[in-house]
Design a protein around this motif. Structure first.
Motif, PDB file in Angstrom:
ATOM      1  N   GLY A  59      -5.815   4.937   0.746  1.00  0.00           N
ATOM      2  CA  GLY A  59      -4.619   5.102  -0.073  1.00  0.00           C
ATOM      3  C   GLY A  59      -3.341   4.872   0.716  1.00  0.00           C
ATOM      4  O   GLY A  59      -3.353   4.780   1.947  1.00  0.00           O
ATOM      5  N   GLY A  60      -2.232   4.792   0.012  1.00  0.00           N
ATOM      6  CA  GLY A  60      -0.963   4.455   0.641  1.00  0.00           C
ATOM      7  C   GLY A  60      -0.353   5.606   1.422  1.00  0.00           C
ATOM      8  O   GLY A  60      -0.397   6.754   0.982  1.00  0.00           O
ATOM      9  N   THR A  61       0.220   5.275   2.577  1.00  0.00           N
ATOM     10  CA  THR A  61       0.917   6.270   3.380  1.00  0.00           C
ATOM     11  C   THR A  61       2.338   5.850   3.729  1.00  0.00           C
ATOM     12  O   THR A  61       3.099   6.643   4.277  1.00  0.00           O
ATOM     13  CB  THR A  61       0.154   6.538   4.700  1.00  0.00           C
ATOM     14  OG1 THR A  61       0.005   5.307   5.416  1.00  0.00           O
ATOM     15  CG2 THR A  61      -1.218   7.147   4.424  1.00  0.00           C
ATOM     16  N   GLY A  62       2.690   4.603   3.450  1.00  0.00           N
ATOM     17  CA  GLY A  62       4.010   4.099   3.813  1.00  0.00           C
ATOM     18  C   GLY A  62       3.986   3.174   5.003  1.00  0.00           C
ATOM     19  O   GLY A  62       4.995   3.016   5.697  1.00  0.00           O
ATOM     20  N   LYS A  63       2.832   2.531   5.247  1.00  0.00           N
ATOM     21  CA  LYS A  63       2.706   1.633   6.398  1.00  0.00           C
ATOM     22  C   LYS A  63       3.643   0.431   6.296  1.00  0.00           C
ATOM     23  O   LYS A  63       4.310   0.077   7.269  1.00  0.00           O
ATOM     24  CB  LYS A  63       1.263   1.119   6.519  1.00  0.00           C
ATOM     25  CG  LYS A  63       0.215   2.168   6.754  1.00  0.00           C
ATOM     26  CD  LYS A  63      -1.146   1.537   6.973  1.00  0.00           C
ATOM     27  CE  LYS A  63      -1.567   0.608   5.851  1.00  0.00           C
ATOM     28  NZ  LYS A  63      -1.693   1.266   4.544  1.00  0.00           N
ATOM     29  N   SER A  64       3.653  -0.230   5.142  1.00  0.00           N
ATOM     30  CA  SER A  64       4.395  -1.490   5.025  1.00  0.00           C
ATOM     31  C   SER A  64       5.891  -1.327   5.264  1.00  0.00           C
ATOM     32  O   SER A  64       6.498  -2.174   5.940  1.00  0.00           O
ATOM     33  CB  SER A  64       4.122  -2.147   3.672  1.00  0.00           C
ATOM     34  OG  SER A  64       2.758  -2.518   3.574  1.00  0.00           O
TER      35      SER A  64
END
Length: 339
Positions: A59-64
Motif C-alpha cells: 500500500g501507499g506510504t508517500g514514496k513518490s
C-alpha cells in the motif's frame, strides 16, 4: 481499502488462521534474500549511486513525493538524476520503456508518468529494475539514479536504502503476507540506511531498528490544478465553489490520507475510494455538475475523458531539516569519491 487490509490494520483475530501461509512466505523471502547475498543470484551494481526509496508494507506510504523531492534537490545541487521504476499498472510492448510526459499511462503505469511530468528527468520502466537502470544510463547522462520502490528488488545494487513509513497506519499487525501487510519481516529495517515517517513515527517502538536514523516528512498541498487546461491556482481560496460537497475520487494505496487533507482544508466532500492503481474511466465520474477533485497520481489516468469539473490537488514532500542535513552529507560523500 479491501476487507483483508481492514483486518490487517484492525488486528482481526481470524488472521491467525493464515499463520502457516505466513510462515511459508517468510521462508521464501529468506531464501531469496540469501540467494542474492551468497552470489547464487546476480546483483548488478551500476557505476553511479543508486538510491532506493521503498517501503516494507503493502500500500501507499508517500514514496513518490519523496522521490520527486530528492530529484529536485539533486538537480538544484548540480547532479543529473534519473528515475527507475517497475511501472506497476502499465504494460508496454517492449521493455525497458523510456517514459516522457506524453507516454500513454496504459504503457508506463501511473506513478512513472506522474514523476516524468513533475520532474522532467529521464524515467525508465522495466519489471526488471536492473535492466531499466542499465538502459537509462545508456540513453541519458545520469550520474545518480533514484529507484521508486524496489526495496525488495535485490538484483539492482544500491548505495542507499530509504524506507518510507505511513505515520498513521504504521505496519498494521506487524505480520508478513498474507497474515499482515509486511513484504518482509520487521527485522529488515535494521539493514536500511534511514526511515522516514510520513506524518510522524508514532507507529514505531523504541526497539524497532535501533540505531537506524529516523526522520519525518509531511505532504504539503502546493496548488489546485485544473486538469483539462493545466492552469494552476493557489490552494486557498479554492478556485471552485464550495456551496455543495465536491466528489473526491481516489485510487491510491491509502485514500484516507487524501480525504484527511481535504478535511484539513475545510473542503466538504463525498468520498469515492477505488483500489490502488485503479484504471479510471468516464463511468467513474459522478453525474451532474459536481466538482471533482483527485490526486496527481489519479489524474494521469483521467486525461482522455475529463471535463471542466475536474481539479487536481498537487502536493510535495517536505522532509524535516535533520533529514536534509543527513541526506546532504551522504551525497557529499559520493561526490568526493567520484573526484
Amino acid at each position: 481499502m479491501t476487507p483483508i487490509e481492514r483486518a490487517w490494520y484492525r488486528g482481526a483475530r481470524w488472521l491467525t488462521l493464515l499463520s502457516p501461509l505466513e510462515a511459508l512466505y517468510r521462508h521464501v523471502v529468506k531464501r531469496r534474500r540469501e540467494a542474492y547475498r551468497s552470489g547464487r543470484r546476480e546483483v548488478w551494481q551500476p557505476p553511479v549511486p543508486v538510491v532506493v526509496v521503498g517501503n516494507l508494507s503493502v500500500g501507499g506510504t508517500g514514496k513518490s513525493p519523496l522521490v520527486a523531492w530528492l530529484v529536485r534537490w539533486l538537480e538544484d545541487n548540480g547532479w543529473r538524476p534519473g528515475i527507475v521504476s517497475r511501472g506497476y499498472g502499465g504494460k508496454a510492448d517492449t521493455y525497458p520503456l523510456s517514459v516522457s510526459a506524453e507516454t500513454p499511462v496504459a504503457q508506463s503505469g501511473d506513478e512513472p508518468l506522474m514523476l516524468a511530468q513533475q520532474t522532467g528527468v529521464p524515467v525508465a520502466v522495466d519489471p526488471d529494475r536492473s535492466q531499466a537502470a542499465r538502459r537509462l544510463l545508456e540513453w541519458s547522462h545520469c550520474d545518480i539514479l533514484i529507484a521508486d520502490d524496489g526495496l525488495q528488488h535485490y538484483a539492482l545494487g544500491r548505495a542507499l536504502e530509504l524506507v518510507v513509513i505511513d505515520g498513521a497506519r504504521g505496519f498494521g499487525n506487524r505480520h508478513c503476507l498474507p497474515r499482515g501487510p509486511l513484504r518482509e519481516p520487521l527485522q529488515r529495517l535494521t539493514e536500511v540506511d534511514a526511515m522516514i515517517g510520513n506524518g510522524g513515527l508514532g507507529s514505531l517502538s523504541d526497539t524497532d531498528a535501533e540505531g537506524v536514523p529516523r526522520f519525518t516528512m509531511t505532504l504539503s498541498p502546493t496548488a489546485w490544478r485544473h486538469l483539462k487546461s493545466g492552469v494552476r491556482h493557489p490552494v486557498e481560496p479554492t478556485p471552485f465553489a464550495l456551496d455543495a460537497p465536491v466528489a473526491a475520487l481516489v485510487g491510491i494505496g491509502h485514500p484516507q490520507r487524501f480525504f484527511n487533507t481535504l478535511d484539513a482544508l475545510q473542503i466538504p466532500h463525498h468520498e469515492y475510494a477505488f483500489g490502488d492503481h485503479h484504471r479510471f474511466s468516464a463511468a467513474d465520474l459522478p453525474v451532474g455538475p459536481t466538482t471533482v477533485v483527485m490526486t496527481a497520481k489519479d489524474a494521469v489516468k483521467c486525461l482522455d475523458f475529463v471535463d471542466d469539473r475536474c481539479w487536481v490537488l498537487d502536493v510535495e514532500a517536505v522532509p524535516e531539516a535533520a533529514f536534509i542535513d543527513w541526506w546532504r552529507a551522504r551525497v557529499d560523500e559520493w561526490k568526493l569519491r567520484s573526484h
